[in-house]
Design a protein around this motif. Structure first.
Motif, short mmCIF file in Angstrom:
data_model
loop_
_atom_site.label_atom_id
_atom_site.label_comp_id
_atom_site.label_asym_id
_atom_site.label_seq_id
_atom_site.Cartn_x
_atom_site.Cartn_y
_atom_site.Cartn_z
N ASP A 31 24.49 60.20 42.77
CA ASP A 31 25.74 60.81 43.21
C ASP A 31 26.56 59.75 43.96
N ASN A 32 27.52 59.17 43.27
CA ASN A 32 28.33 58.11 43.85
C ASN A 32 29.50 58.72 44.62
N LYS A 33 29.21 59.15 45.85
CA LYS A 33 30.24 59.79 46.66
C LYS A 33 31.24 58.76 47.19
N LEU A 34 32.45 59.22 47.43
CA LEU A 34 33.49 58.36 47.96
C LEU A 34 33.17 57.99 49.41
N GLN A 35 33.16 56.69 49.71
CA GLN A 35 32.91 56.21 51.07
C GLN A 35 34.23 56.17 51.84
N THR A 36 34.21 56.66 53.08
CA THR A 36 35.44 56.70 53.88
C THR A 36 35.13 56.33 55.33
N TYR A 37 36.16 55.88 56.03
CA TYR A 37 36.08 55.70 57.48
C TYR A 37 37.49 55.79 58.05
N TRP A 38 37.59 56.10 59.34
CA TRP A 38 38.87 56.06 60.02
C TRP A 38 38.65 55.74 61.49
N VAL A 39 39.63 55.08 62.10
CA VAL A 39 39.60 54.68 63.50
C VAL A 39 40.95 55.00 64.11
N LEU A 40 40.93 55.68 65.27
CA LEU A 40 42.14 56.00 66.00
C LEU A 40 41.99 55.51 67.42
N GLY A 41 42.95 54.76 67.91
CA GLY A 41 42.84 54.23 69.27
C GLY A 41 44.06 53.41 69.65
N LEU A 42 43.86 52.54 70.63
CA LEU A 42 44.93 51.66 71.07
C LEU A 42 45.13 50.55 70.04
N SER A 43 46.38 50.18 69.81
CA SER A 43 46.67 49.11 68.87
C SER A 43 47.19 47.89 69.62
N TYR A 44 47.02 46.73 69.01
CA TYR A 44 47.52 45.49 69.58
C TYR A 44 48.20 44.70 68.47
N ASN A 45 49.10 43.81 68.88
CA ASN A 45 49.85 43.01 67.92
C ASN A 45 50.01 41.61 68.48
N LEU A 46 49.51 40.63 67.76
CA LEU A 46 49.58 39.23 68.22
C LEU A 46 50.54 38.43 67.37
#
Length: 314
Positions: free
Chosen positions: A299-314
């Protein structure tokens, strides 16, 4: 009576003057805002010209998220005495060289996360952090322009994990073909000649093969919003079981200076990884007997992830 009339007239006059002054201030503000908008448009146009000039473009942005909690005698849950925590961060970095006759684009994507759940009533429970998310992807694309929007190109891309099972598996794509660049922010790589090297201890599952490599990368900044979306797929000529794809999206909104809110979301499909995991869970001594996992029944299930938090920009 005369005094009352005089005071009333004075109040009416002051109110009229205040109203007139308020309207004048609103008019002056609108005029200043129109001038500011004009100057901002001119500044944006100059920035676009600067970005179109040959040279290096470097930068990075990402997301940092985490939480910590502690419960004591919280009897409504299964573990009334526990501490839990999670920590994760992502990095999207780039170093791109643009010249009149060629370009060289380099990108790095890292997503790492750790979690822990310490049940204080269980002496055998571990209080240490353990790996939860582990993504590492680095790529380098070189192209020679044959028109304003198309180039002959070569791509090298490497994907693996860092915290656990480094290079087991590891994927190295090396290929040649063409790159379409219709806008400054969009690159579409189509390489019909690409070899997908797979490094793994489980040679019976993981296999290298020849195939086609397709990558679409869109990176843009809209005011305070940073956005990057990268889709990468390998389509094997030997078997669809050896094909895979990864799609990573990153969004950051700047609230103050270079700090803001960030959201990362990723999708991946890899049948070789699904089969390797299923074989690791397979128990030949199970009762009733379990079916041996294969490419045909896994069963080749779809792999997922998500991250919510503070962002930074350099």
């Amino acid at each position: 009576m005369k005094k009352l009339i005089l005071v009333s007239a004075l109040l009416i006059g002051m109110t009229a003057m205040q109203a007139q002054t308020k309207e004048e201030l609103k008019t002056e503000k609108a005029e200043k805002q129109a001038q500011a908008d004009k100057f901002q448009a001119e500044a944006d146009a100059l920035q676009a010209k600067i970005e179109a000039l040959p040279g290096w473009r470097k930068g990075a942005f990402g997301t940092i998220g985490g939480s910590y909690s502690e419960f004591n005698n919280w009897y409504s849950q299964g573990s009334p005495n526990n501490t839990s925590a999670n920590l994760g961060f992502t990095v999207n970095a780039f170093a791109n060289l643009k010249q009149d006759k060629f370009f060289w684009r380099n990108a790095l994507n890292v997503n790492l996360a750790w979690v822990k759940l310490d049940d204080k009533d269980d002496p055998t429970d571990s209080a240490a952090f353990r790996e939860a998310t582990d993504v590492f992807n680095i790529s380098s694309l070189y192209g020679r322009n044959i028109s304003k929007t198309f180039a002959i190109s070569g791509l090298t891309e490497y994907r693996t994990t860092l915290l656990n099972n480094f290079n087991d598996p590891g994927y190295l794509d090396v290929g040649v073909g063409g790159t379409w660049n219709p806008t400054e922010n969009l690159f579409v790589v189509i390489h019909p000649l690409n070899y997908n090297f797979v490094f793994a201890k489980e040679d019976t599952v993981f296999e290298s093969s020849l195939g086609a490599k397709i990558v679409a990368d869109y990176t843009a900044k809209f005011g305070k919003v940073n956005f990057k979306s990268t889709f990468s797929t390998f389509q094997s000529y030997d078997s669809s079981d050896l094909s895979n794809f990864t799609w990573i999206n990153s969004l950051g909104y700047t609230l103050w200076k270079k700090i803001g809110i960030g959201f990362d979301f990723g999708l991946r499909s890899n049948k070789q990884e699904a089969l390797s995991y299923a074989l690791g869970q397979y128990d030949p001594m199970a009762i009733p007997p379990a079916v041996v996992p294969t490419f045909d029944n896994v069963d080749n299930k779809l792999q997922t992830y998500w991250v919510l938090g503070l962002s930074y920009n350099l």
